[in-house]
Design a protein around this motif. Structure first.
Motif, short mmCIF file in Angstrom:
data_model
loop_
_atom_site.label_atom_id
_atom_site.label_comp_id
_atom_site.label_asym_id
_atom_site.label_seq_id
_atom_site.Cartn_x
_atom_site.Cartn_y
_atom_site.Cartn_z
N ILE A 113 -47.10 -18.82 -4.94
CA ILE A 113 -48.45 -18.43 -5.38
C ILE A 113 -49.06 -17.45 -4.39
N LEU A 173 -45.55 -15.03 -11.45
CA LEU A 173 -44.85 -15.82 -10.44
C LEU A 173 -43.38 -15.46 -10.31
N ALA A 211 -47.45 -14.12 -4.84
CA ALA A 211 -47.91 -13.54 -6.11
C ALA A 211 -49.33 -12.99 -5.98
#
Length: 131
Positions: A56, A2, A59
């Motif tokens: 997220i 992250l 990522a």
């Protein structure tokens, strides 16, 4: 996984605090096991949660992973589960203990970025990927 995404997207105090949290997590099991209730959510919690979801999502595109010295196993499964947890999360309605996850007034030096990796140097004043 992250940290590169969080550092890239962080703009507000909450966002920078979260990015710093993931950059600082390098002792023991890192951020494993922290509760979302421990984050310093504000009245703008829906925007703050949307930021976590954007982190997220970025990522999951493997943003910045070329900087890693390894291929993280099971990360797609972990990110999908974390996304579900964050998407379903609602902060407590009543008063909560003051947030313990990060310093509400971090030193400006913690937000300096590694010239090679782009991560915040954090409280340890060095890049977690340079180590």
């Amino acid at each position: 996984m992250l940290a590169p995404a969080a550092c890239e997207l962080a703009r507000t105090g909450f966002e920078r605090g979260f990015a710093l949290l993931v950059c600082n997590a390098r002792i023991g099991s890192g951020n494993d096991g922290f509760d979302l209730d421990e984050l310093p959510w504000s009245a703008e919690w829906a925007d703050e949660r949307a930021f976590l979801l954007r982190v997220i999502e970025l990522a999951r595109t493997r943003f910045g992973w070329e900087l890693l010295s390894y291929e993280p196993p099971f990360v797609d499964v972990y990110l999908a589960e974390y996304e579900r947890l964050v998407r379903d999360y609602r902060p407590p309605v009543g008063p909560v203990e003051p947030a313990r996850m990060w310093d509400p007034a971090p030193e400006d030096a913690a937000f300096r970025r590694c010239l090679r990796h782009g991560l915040f140097l954090g409280d340890y004043t060095d890049c977690r990927l340079c180590l």
